[in-house]
Scaffold this motif. Structure first.
Motif, short mmCIF file in Angstrom:
data_model
loop_
_atom_site.label_atom_id
_atom_site.label_comp_id
_atom_site.label_asym_id
_atom_site.label_seq_id
_atom_site.Cartn_x
_atom_site.Cartn_y
_atom_site.Cartn_z
N GLY A 572 0.91 -3.34 -1.80
CA GLY A 572 1.70 -2.14 -2.05
C GLY A 572 0.88 -0.89 -1.84
N LEU A 573 1.49 0.15 -1.24
CA LEU A 573 0.83 1.43 -1.02
C LEU A 573 1.80 2.53 -1.41
CD1 LEU A 573 -1.80 2.75 0.12
CD2 LEU A 573 -0.57 2.99 2.28
N THR A 574 1.47 3.25 -2.47
CA THR A 574 2.34 4.32 -2.96
C THR A 574 1.65 5.66 -2.75
OG1 THR A 574 3.23 2.86 -4.67
CG2 THR A 574 3.53 5.22 -4.98
N ARG A 575 2.30 6.55 -2.00
CA ARG A 575 1.71 7.86 -1.71
C ARG A 575 1.97 8.80 -2.88
NH1 ARG A 575 -0.54 10.32 2.37
NH2 ARG A 575 -0.15 8.53 3.76
N GLU A 578 -0.79 14.20 -0.27
CA GLU A 578 -1.31 14.08 1.08
C GLU A 578 -2.65 13.36 1.14
OE1 GLU A 578 0.08 14.83 3.99
OE2 GLU A 578 1.90 15.23 2.83
N GLN A 579 -3.40 13.39 0.05
CA GLN A 579 -4.73 12.79 0.06
C GLN A 579 -4.83 11.51 -0.77
OE1 GLN A 579 -6.73 16.66 -1.12
NE2 GLN A 579 -8.26 15.90 0.35
N LEU A 580 -4.01 11.36 -1.79
CA LEU A 580 -4.17 10.28 -2.76
C LEU A 580 -3.06 9.25 -2.63
CD1 LEU A 580 -5.70 9.16 -5.25
CD2 LEU A 580 -4.16 10.57 -6.67
N ARG A 581 -3.47 7.98 -2.64
CA ARG A 581 -2.52 6.87 -2.59
C ARG A 581 -2.89 5.85 -3.67
NH1 ARG A 581 -4.04 8.65 2.08
NH2 ARG A 581 -5.80 7.22 2.20
N PHE A 582 -1.89 5.24 -4.24
CA PHE A 582 -2.07 4.17 -5.22
C PHE A 582 -1.87 2.82 -4.52
CE2 PHE A 582 -0.14 1.23 -8.33
CZ PHE A 582 -1.19 1.15 -9.24
N THR A 583 -2.81 1.88 -4.71
CA THR A 583 -2.73 0.58 -4.05
C THR A 583 -2.52 -0.52 -5.08
OG1 THR A 583 -5.12 0.19 -4.15
CG2 THR A 583 -4.27 1.33 -2.20
N SER A 584 -1.82 -1.55 -4.66
CA SER A 584 -1.60 -2.71 -5.53
C SER A 584 -1.56 -3.97 -4.68
CB SER A 584 -0.30 -2.55 -6.33
OG SER A 584 0.81 -2.41 -5.46
N GLN A 585 -1.93 -5.07 -5.31
CA GLN A 585 -1.92 -6.35 -4.62
C GLN A 585 -1.60 -7.44 -5.63
OE1 GLN A 585 -5.70 -8.15 -3.38
NE2 GLN A 585 -4.80 -8.60 -1.36
N GLY A 624 -4.59 -6.92 -8.12
CA GLY A 624 -5.49 -5.82 -7.82
C GLY A 624 -4.77 -4.48 -7.91
N LEU A 625 -5.39 -3.49 -8.53
CA LEU A 625 -4.83 -2.15 -8.65
C LEU A 625 -5.92 -1.14 -8.29
CD1 LEU A 625 -2.99 -2.53 -12.08
CD2 LEU A 625 -1.95 -2.60 -9.81
N GLY A 626 -5.58 -0.13 -7.48
CA GLY A 626 -6.61 0.81 -7.09
C GLY A 626 -6.06 2.08 -6.48
N ILE A 627 -6.97 2.84 -5.87
CA ILE A 627 -6.61 4.10 -5.22
C ILE A 627 -7.30 4.20 -3.88
CG2 ILE A 627 -6.21 5.34 -7.40
CD1 ILE A 627 -9.00 6.67 -6.92
N SER A 655 -14.01 -3.32 -6.68
CA SER A 655 -14.29 -3.10 -5.25
C SER A 655 -14.30 -1.61 -4.98
CB SER A 655 -13.22 -3.76 -4.38
OG SER A 655 -13.30 -5.15 -4.43
N THR A 656 -15.29 -1.17 -4.23
CA THR A 656 -15.35 0.25 -3.88
C THR A 656 -15.93 0.40 -2.48
OG1 THR A 656 -16.13 2.43 -4.59
CG2 THR A 656 -17.63 0.58 -4.91
#
Length: 662
Positions: A572-575, A578-585, A624-627, A655-656
């Motif tokens: 998952g990719l949530t905008r 313009e610069q920041l997105r939230f990611t999920s798996q 997984g949850l991230g940015i 993870s980074t």
């Protein structure tokens, strides 16, 4: 099989093995239970005994490395309470007895077969009588035991294929009142006990030329009984008993017509001899609750005192209760302790169960390697589409994973760091990574420890496969190779006190993964959802190595194990702006590897082992949850928290990374 001692229980395999003409002991996980082993062939390839309880039901069993455990057939009409008591040197002939409605019957399984043959009675018996086979010669041609007479007395017998069952008589000249306990390697000498003219039991030694000859009863005693004979039949050991003083027993050694009272351990009241070395110079047994070792030079001393005399530090609380067998040259003793079976030599003493757990604990080395490689393949590399660049564009990325692994019996830290370069050729993008992965401070048995690191390379091909209206299906093929070294400290108790042996084997990883992902399959407001499926195969190798240090170092064989898994998941990719997105798996994993990783090798100077670790979990979930944050126009920083429910994967990790496109 010649002066062996029957040692029923989990340690019976090793105890019985030490009775052969050289040390062929085996530490073997028979794989089912309860299993009790009574003897082992001279080359260590065949173990015999029983499964089940002594009071029934029980079945005679045979174990071999190739076939595993096989149940030997019972006699027709047997009531499912039978066992195997002894095996010939080559493992082809096994003796024991079967419980039938008419009584116990001695049997032999010949030529490696599973079907028993009855060893006949010495004479025709009534329906209530029985016979038992106690021992077989090393060449498998002679069986000895006892045969119940119509008068209710036992008589020692000796059986051969050609001559059948022949009574050895008794010291009184009658047909009853004797029992054969052991036989020399070639079957020419039989020992046991018999009623004598004074109606007392007396140890005997039988040969074809001399018949049954009493070994005597020393002055001050009322009975004697032979327990074991050395391979050439020249030395007999057993015990003397004084009936007027309950519990008053003395170990004896007989040679050349002379019986010697071996005394007792200082401060104790009784002793029994149970085993003797090839040349007869070392006798073992127990005095009260102390295992002893006797030689003419040292006299009778506890096994603990023998160890201390060889410079071994012994835990005062260690209780070695009885010695039951000794190897050919008298340098290795096995027996029973307060914690189960033990083995002692000049470098110390180990408990079979405890030391076996230490060896088996090294199966965690492979489990840790798989968890480390799962992070490597499914950490930073779990989302290939996040690395995409435009046609003709290049990228450079640095990143890493750091986490903990405490699934099942594992407990340690994991990490990796890498640098990646990529180029998009227009139809396919190529990624290449170089990095370092490690597993550190993994807890092994008895304060053991594992540290391992690998240098690895990753090659990846990424390409669109076909269009789906406003979306595309992408494919990624990833290959990994790593090589490094592990430092393994294996902990165990030596003479009751903590010690360790160490080794540093090379390690190697090979892996491949195929990944299909439907990019932008669903769009929910500002969230893009990508379903995916991947399949991977990873192979780990830990090279053979020989430990150093400690009283009982081991040599471990090369271990190569694999894991193949299939993953179904959603990216998952949530905008946010313009610069920041939230990611999920979220993904579910199924692995086809449900077998525990095995460890095999050789205890230096002693025995082989082949042990299985804990079974692997086959199914688990990952979240997984991230940015993702665009730092500059062509640079992106990513960060995620990840966790799994169980399985051959880290418990949780971070993870980074930072990727710059140009």
């Amino acid at each position: 099989m010649g002066y062996k001692n029957r040692a029923w229980g989990t340690a019976g395999v090793m105890m019985a093995a030490l009775g052969s003409t050289s040390l062929h002991a085996e530490v073997i996980n028979l794989g089912m239970g309860p299993i009790n082993a009574s003897d082992i062939s001279a080359d260590g390839t065949v173990v015999v005994g029983r499964s089940g309880g002594l009071s029934g039901p029980s079945q005679a069993i045979r174990w071999t490395q190739g076939a595993g455990i096989e149940t030997l057939n019972d006699l027709a009409g047997g009531i499912d309470n039978y066992l195997a008591s002894d095996v010939s040197a080559d493992g082809n002939n096994i003796v024991g007895y079967s419980n039938t409605p008419a009584g116990f019957r001695a049997v032999i399984w010949q030529g490696g077969g599973l079907t028993p043959t009855i060893i006949p009675f010495v004479t025709t018996r009534g329906a209530s009588d029985r016979n038992l086979a106690n021992a077989i010669s090393a060449d498998g041609l002679v069986v000895v035991g006892d045969d119940n007479t119509t008068a209710g007395q036992d008589q020692a017998f000796r059986w051969t294929q050609a001559g059948g069952s022949v009574s050895l008589g008794s010291l009184t000249g009658s047909m009853g009142g004797s029992n054969a306990a052991d036989v020399s390697s070639d079957g020419s000498v039989v020992v046991g006990f018999s009623r004598n003219a004074s109606s007392s039991n007396e140890a005997f030694r039988w040969t074809q030329a001399s018949g049954m000859v009493g070994l005597g009863i020393l002055t001050g005693f009322d009975r004697s009984s032979a327990a074991a004979v050395n391979p050439d039949g020249s030395v007999v050991v057993g015990s003397l008993t004084k009936d007027t003083s309950p519990g008053f027993h003395r170990a004896f050694r007989w040679e050349g017509g002379t019986m010697a009272n071996l005394g007792v351990v200082a401060g104790n009241t009784s002793s029994y001899a149970t085993g003797v070395s090839d040349n007869g110079s070392v006798v073992v047994g127990f005095s009260d609750q102390d295992a002893f070792r006797w030689t003419a030079a040292s006299g009778m001393q506890t096994v603990k005192a023998w160890l201390e005399g060889n410079g071994v530090e012994v835990d005062p609380a260690l209780s070695l209760k009885r010695a039951t067998a000794v190897n050919a040259d008298g340098s290795v003793i096995v027996g029973e302790s307060n914690d189960g079976a033990f083995l002692a030599r000049s470098t110390g003493s180990i408990g079979f169960n405890e030391y076996g757990a230490s060896l088996q604990g090294n199966a965690l080395v492979q489990s840790a390697m798989f968890a480390k490689n799962d992070m490597l393949m499914n950490g930073l590399h779990s989302n290939p589409l996040s690395r995409r660049v435009d046609a003709g564009q290049r990228c450079f990325r640095i990143g890493g994973d750091w986490g903990r692994d405490n699934h099942d019996d594992r407990n340690g830290s994991l990490g990796m760091a890498e640098a990646t370069g990529c180029y998009n050729f227009g139809t396919v993008q190529v990624n290449f990574s170089l990095g370092k992965s490690w597993a550190s401070d993994y807890d092994l048995y008895q304060n053991g420890d594992l540290d391992a690191d690998e240098t690895y390379v990753v090659g990846e091909l990424l390409a669109p496969l076909f269009d789906m209206s406003d979306s595309q299906v992408w494919g990624a093929l990833t290959a990994i190779y790593g090589h490094g070294e592990a430092d393994i400290k294996r902990g165990y108790l030596n003479a009751g006190l903590p010690t360790s042996s160490k080794g540093s084997p090379d390690i190697e990883t090979r892996g491949i993964r195929a990944h299909l992902e439907w990019d932008n399959a669903w769009q929910l407001s500002s969230t893009r959802i990508n379903p995916y499926v991947s399949a991977s195969y990873v192979e780990n190798s830990v090279d053979s190595y020989t430990e150093t240090g400690g009283g009982f170092p081991a040599r471990f064989d090369k271990q190569t194990n694999y894991a193949a898994d299939v993953r179904l998941g959603l990216q998952g990719l949530t905008r946010i702006d313009e610069q920041l997105r939230f990611t999920s798996q979220f993904e579910g994993v199924h692995s086809d590897d449900d077998e525990g990783h095995r460890v095999s090798g050789q205890i230096i100077g002693l025995s082989a082992f082949d042990l299985k670790g804990s079974d692997s979990k086959q199914n688990w979930l990952k979240l997984g949850l991230g940015i993702e944050y665009d730092v500059v126009e062509s640079g992106m920083f990513s960060f995620s928290l990840n966790g799994t429910t169980e399985g051959q994967a880290p418990s949780y990790w971070v993870s980074t990374g930072y990727q710059y496109n140009f």
